[in-house]
Scaffold this motif. Structure first.
Motif, PDB file in Angstrom:
ATOM      1  N   TRP A 429       0.854  -1.191   0.000  1.00 56.94           N
ATOM      2  CA  TRP A 429       0.000   0.000   0.000  1.00 56.94           C
ATOM      3  C   TRP A 429       0.881   1.229   0.000  1.00 56.94           C
ATOM      4  O   TRP A 429       1.724   1.387   0.877  1.00 56.94           O
ATOM      5  CB  TRP A 429      -0.859  -0.040   1.279  1.00 56.94           C
ATOM      6  N   THR A 433      -2.132   6.307   5.092  1.00 59.63           N
ATOM      7  CA  THR A 433      -2.564   5.366   6.127  1.00 59.63           C
ATOM      8  C   THR A 433      -3.122   6.134   7.324  1.00 59.63           C
ATOM      9  O   THR A 433      -2.846   7.314   7.511  1.00 59.63           O
ATOM     10  CB  THR A 433      -1.398   4.484   6.613  1.00 59.63           C
ATOM     11  N   ASP A 437      -5.374   1.524  10.758  1.00 57.61           N
ATOM     12  CA  ASP A 437      -5.062   0.517   9.738  1.00 57.61           C
ATOM     13  C   ASP A 437      -4.184  -0.584  10.320  1.00 57.61           C
ATOM     14  O   ASP A 437      -3.432  -0.359  11.268  1.00 57.61           O
ATOM     15  CB  ASP A 437      -4.305   1.168   8.568  1.00 57.61           C
ATOM     16  N   LEU A 440      -0.630  -2.573   6.787  1.00 56.33           N
ATOM     17  CA  LEU A 440      -0.311  -1.923   5.520  1.00 56.33           C
ATOM     18  C   LEU A 440       1.165  -1.546   5.507  1.00 56.33           C
ATOM     19  O   LEU A 440       1.642  -0.861   6.413  1.00 56.33           O
ATOM     20  CB  LEU A 440      -1.153  -0.660   5.322  1.00 56.33           C
TER      21      LEU A 440
ATOM     22  N   ARG B 212      -8.534   7.163   0.069  1.00 57.93           N
ATOM     23  CA  ARG B 212      -7.212   7.486   0.587  1.00 57.93           C
ATOM     24  C   ARG B 212      -6.334   8.302  -0.353  1.00 57.93           C
ATOM     25  O   ARG B 212      -5.228   8.688  -0.006  1.00 57.93           O
ATOM     26  CB  ARG B 212      -6.479   6.190   0.967  1.00 57.93           C
TER      27      ARG B 212
END
Lengths: 776, 776
Positions: A429, A433, A437, A440, B212
């Motif tokens: 990813w 963030t 989360d 990731l 995001r």
């Protein structure tokens, strides 16, 4: 050399490729135009696609220049559907084609063969296919080029994947989603993908959407996808060469910068807007052709019968000045070849496109540390996929350095209970963030994106470039990639026949959250048909496994991760499942693929009835039915047969795993009733066994497309595969049970009613079902 | 009323819906919280999805306001996967649920039933399904909401389709492509689609991509797709209500302006960014829940056993102040209901979502004007789909005024030779045109976009809102929509059981450019498996037709266009095909679905062998084989059976079209060899016939996954379905032919070799194949 020289060379190379591409479409003979064209030189059936070709040749030639100048490894992915002529032309020119096909050398004879074989019976297709060196991407079905490109770039930090996306292809769903792939790509550990959106304006008969929206909209779209687009637009070759060179140099500089910086990059991309059928006939029979949809296939269709068309073809072909490009023997002139990279740097020769060359053995931990102890068959339970998750965690750890294993899933890795892997690696990813989360990371090797198409496409790209992986997916939604599976299976089918293509790791599916356990999803999530779909493809490619418990799942998965050139489909539940077999028993059972569970049956080698099962839910019911039969008809000789490897059921003539008739008869008897509880649609078992001696006695239970939101046991009742129904099936088919038959049938029917009623009142299964274990 | 009052009412309505949604997930009893919650009030299995629910309720409440204020027809499409609780709550509140389900009235008893039935055995699923009033879109598999919305808006100029797109769903390919749907929508003749992208930030266990990326990227993306986004972002209800109302009023004004202007519009859309699980428990067991992925399903999972969870649940439920919302008998208070629209304006009651209510008979021209005269069987040829194109042209003309027929295709309408339709209507297209374009018009009723997903999704939306249509597609690539077909077939399966759902027009597929005619495409385009895929779905829903020539295609198509609640799959070639049957014969043959072609055979009611065929290419070969047998074995009694309706082969117990055994035996004999040439994968015929008396004698030829770029006849040879091979099959199976057998076998084998060699030398079939006609 001076800028002008540079472009002269690129232009000459481009003309050579264009000449060779047009020649493939038209010429049966006279490849060097030594004599004036006559109808006898022309193919009887003109089949091929010119439209996209000159643009592809243009990109290829320019990439050649930067590869030479920067010693860059480049993998070329040809998105446009029928780019075959271009890639065949270029690989022939650079010599990578002849390396693999010595019968098509770089001389007049080879050129004639190159031309003749194209779109010709027994020859090569009009799209890029496995037989084209340098390709990992079939140009038949559209939509997957960019996903393949990202898959190829993962864990290949020094590789640049140049991916030409056709504007037709760009209308497909999978491609539209694939642009987001860059949000996973780690600039440090992964390679780079350079999308080149090729706007030539038309599909088969229609303009394309992206070529017709205003510039500001297109630019916003691409920036919105996260890219910084550079535009190369026009039709004047000289200007276009200069512009393309400038843009490509800028882009390569940007990529170099990205690879050395660590902020989330804005990846560069190129928009190439050039006429469809560029440099081809501009007008034919009074209508415009170059720059229109009429260039899509064969711009001049009547060449054999229409002298004017023949004349136009000759004029067109001579416009490339072949005499400047090829010597007297038809060899590309050395000064032209100056542009081509050398050795493995040639895009047709990159080992990344023949991934088996780079494939390393996956380091596997073996199943033993993750297996469950089984002191007594079927008395303990475990979650099969959870154990597999622990094994996969170790696969990630063992291969952390070589970084050649990945797990793909549409946001279902944890739901499918494989989340132990997150102890070893993260979910990749690159965008923002939040504190809440979990797992990731920029360099994770689990890729989760809510697109089965992307998961499948990226995994295909990863595998074909010589790495290993697994796609975990809800069973029902695997159908989303039916067509991608088709194309990959076809690719492997052809690939296996090409001696120069080295074996690659198999494409492994783990279908979990399957039809029998959709307690809170219901009908839309209940579909076991992916297995049926898979069965249509070549027997040497496809494998289907239905491990009934944890240890068998581990054994099957271990086997699949070692296999090559297959598509392996593993179907396994994630819920608590009785542990039927200990680790050694499981290994042996899986190696055999199907076998009698002697410990479960009462047949002493001579059964009255066979209860067969394939799949975890069916195995559970068959075992419970067996227990009921032991209790109620203790003198009945019941045999239990479990099938893990579905292909074993087929005749040996149909599938390499197929069982000889003698062996099949030994398991299923030649004449006794067989009640077969199967995970999916029942008739598949008939399809696999209809040639067997005992087929008429095989009675199959399975999913009959009856589904809803309900409990696991209710699903079995609704589909007539519950233990009570199986006992009734036995009673109905075994002769000589006397008055016990009617009583037992009634008793079983009462049980079914009782359960059904309880479930609908209480919303859950009776504890005797939930807590049932094998009592013997 | 004042602005503040307006939002109070919306807020109250929203709270009511939220209360009812949470109640569904948790409560077995005590729906009005008359007493403190105890574990006995809680469902034993907590199954459901809270995460997306409050956002959906928010949108629904605000739409109610504008519907009332503007008297606007709105169809609500729920993209997020598990929005069931929200839509059930809202339709119950507004009364449309109770209209269809009188057993769930708007009182305490009804509320208890509403709560209890949710995600409960025998109850209703957690996603929006056919049983939810006001829905045309299943919330199970993700990706199709926006395509459905565009399909619903076509030719519905007064309709506004409000389509909530989940940010999880937005990652799928089909959804990513569907944004482009607005490039087809005609502001004058079509309705409007209002996409509401709901960014709640999370999927099951992961953040979403679109939530995001930076704001400027998201904004560019949506503008790039052609929209003008308005943002409603936050978590404070009061502010959010005000903002949403302002945005919605602006958007409705814009839409009104678009409908009255004629320039290509920039369509408005809304981005709603709100916390996942908004208004639910903010923190549980010390970790944040509201606004995180932990809200996806059940925010409080241990309510029955964990007193703290029980307390939190009660606190959460009471936070909506149910006593203000419902009266003593559990009826929504009248002042709350002030917000709900009346009658058919309620989104749960719009007839557009129960399209059968609006369905008009399609005006059909009959087949006669388009059929071909057949003076002598099999001696003339025509292109079946071209004739169908002429018939469809007339369908467009006859229904030009009612505008309720559309043709969808992935840029293949002309390639599939249906282009006569362009004499009656255009290809719909709102963006730029060039002088070389053909048939592009703003109000055309042919939609061509290179996305099978969009074609299928838009057609589904069009049909479920009460219109008619056809999807024409290359056979192999229909697999791209396998999973969409699954979901539509499941939808119809459930829809048919709901008495209040009125029958809708069938989903008709025309699969052309099929496996046997991929002369210039090859292996990647060769896949007849869609039929197999279709066969897994409910028998009452699916139909498969294989018309062998032009007149039978017309007859079948005419039948399918009249049918209701089915999925009809028609497979037909586009190339020149012998005209086997005259118009009347064709109509009769299609009505029977399968029959003996007496004029072709020599059996006089007592055959030595049956040559059966299904599909155009197989029929041609069977006829040619029959002619060869007449010539070489004149005393052999050959029966020719042609099957148009594949379902006829099944037992009548399996499919409504199934043939009784007696009839089957009468066609195929109880004991004579049957050589069956079939269009697709051979084993399907075994699957359909394995219970028949004569099954052991049925020998099937078909596509065995051997393909390449080659001529039509070579494909037949490669797959062992050519005429010569069929003759060999006959010779091998009919006893008593004496020494003639070996000779004929050898002769046929020689012919195969001769053809194969010729084809590979000359690149085309021998004239005797290309020009073959039935000689008797």
């Amino acid at each position: 050399m001076s800028a002008s020289n540079r472009f002269d060379l690129v232009d000459a190379y481009w003309r050579a490729a264009n000449y060779l591409a047009a020649g493939q479409i038209y010429l049966l003979d006279n490849p060097l135009l030594r004599e004036p064209l006559t109808p006898a030189h022309i193919k009887p059936r003109l089949l091929g696609h010119w439209g996209t070709t000159p643009g592809l040749n243009f990109v290829y030639a320019h990439l050649n220049r930067v590869i030479r100048e920067r010693d860059q490894d480049v993998l070329f992915v040809t998105g446009p559907g029928h780019g075959g002529p271009a890639l065949l032309a270029n690989t022939w020119l650079e010599g990578s084609y002849g390396d693999n096909y010595p019968e098509v050398p770089r001389d007049e004879h080879g050129m004639r063969t190159l031309f003749r074989q194209f779109s010709f019976p027994g020859g090569v297709p009009s799209h890029v296919a496995p037989d084209v060196p340098g390709s990992i991407h079939e140009g038949g079905e559209l939509g997957y080029s960019l996903a393949h490109a990202f898959g190829a770039a993962f864990d290949n930090p020094d590789l640049l994947v140049a991916c030409v996306v056709g504007d037709g292809e760009a209308e497909t769903g999978p491609l539209a989603a694939s642009w987001h792939g860059a949000k996973f790509l780690d600039p440090v550990r992964d390679g780079a993908v350079l999308p080149i959106l090729h706007l030539n304006g038309y599909k088969i008969a229609n303009p394309t959407l992206l070529a017709r929206i205003p510039h500001d909209e297109l630019d916003a779209l691409l920036r919105g996808y996260g890219y910084v687009p550079s535009y190369v637009e026009g039709d004047d070759p000289a200007e276009m060469h200069a512009r393309m060179a400038e843009v490509l140099d800028g882009v390569l500089d940007d990529l170099h910068h990205i690879k050395t910086s660590r902020a989330r990059p804005k990846w560069p991309m190129i928009v190439l807007r050039s006429p469809k059928g560029w440099t081809g006939p501009s007008e034919v029979d009074g209508v415009p052709v170059e720059g229109t949809w009429r260039s899509h296939q064969v711009p001049l269709a009547g060449v054999r019968d229409n002298p004017e068309h023949l004349r136009l073809l000759e004029q067109w072909l001579r416009s490339y000045r072949p005499e400047e490009l090829f010597d007297d023997q038809g060899r590309p002139r050395p000064e032209i070849l100056e542009l081509a990279p050398r050795g493995d740097k040639r895009m047709g020769a990159t080992p990344h496109a023949n991934g088996g060359l780079l494939l390393r053995e996956l380091r596997l931990p073996g199943v033993r540390p993750y297996s469950v102890e089984v002191a007594k068959h079927g008395t303990t339970s475990s979650e099969p996929t959870r154990a597999l998750g622990r094994m996969l965690r170790e696969v990630f750890t063992l291969n952390a350095e070589q970084r050649d294993f990945r797990l793909f899933g549409p946001d279902e890795t944890a739901s499918n209970r494989l989340d132990a892997v997150f102890e070893a690696t993260g979910k990749q990813w690159q965008i923002g963030t939040e504190p809440t989360d979990e797992h990731l990371t920029a360099d994770g090797r689990v890729v989760e994106v809510l697109s089965e198409h992307l998961c499948q496409g990226m995994l295909e790209g990863y595998l074909l470039t010589g790495r290993h992986g697994l796609f975990n997916c809800y069973e029902a939604f695997t159908h989303i990639v039916d067509s991608m599976f088709n194309q990959h299976a076809k690719w492997l089918g052809t690939h296996r026949k090409l001696p120069w293509r080295r074996p690659v790791a198999s494409l492994n599916y783990l279908l979990s959250s399957h039809v029998w356990r959709q307690d809170h999803n219901g009908f839309s999530h209940q579909d076991p048909g992916f297995i049926d779909h898979v069965m249509n493809k070549k027997a040497e490619v496809v494998r289907v496994y239905l491990p009934p418990d944890t240890n068998t799942l581990l054994s099957v998965a271990d086997h699949c991760l070692r296999s090559r050139d297959h598509v392996n489909v593993i179907v396994s539940g994630k819920n608590l499942t009785p542990d039927w077999l200990g680790p050694e028993e499981a290994a042996l059972h899986c190696a055999r693929g199907a076998g009698i569970w002697e410990w479960a049956g009462t047949d002493d080698g001579d059964p009255d009835v066979v209860l067969a099962c394939a799949g975890d839910a069916p195995t559970m019911e068959v075992m419970a039915a067996t227990a009921l039969l032991r209790e109620h008809v203790p003198d009945l000789r019941v045999r239990v047969v479990n099938v893990v490897d579905l292909m074993r059921l087929q005749p040996e003539t149909e599938h390499p795993h197929g069982m000889p008739d003698r062996e099949f008869d030994a398991l299923f008897t030649p004449d006794k009733p067989v009640i077969f509880a199967y995970h999916g649609y029942p008739w598949l078992i008939h399809r696999l066994t209809y040639r067997r001696t005992n087929h008429d006695n095989i009675h199959v239970r399975g999913y009959k497309e009856v589904g809803t939101t309900t409990t696991p046991f209710d699903m079995l009742v609704l589909n007539d595969m519950d233990r009570y129904r199986l006992v009734i099936d036995v009673v109905d088919r075994v002769p000589g049970l006397g008055p016990r038959a009617a009583l037992l049938r009634q008793h079983m029917q009462d049980q079914r009613t009782r359960h059904h009623t309880y479930i609908r009142e209480h919303g859950e299964d009776l504890p005797e079902i939930r807590d049932w274990t094998w009592p013997y």
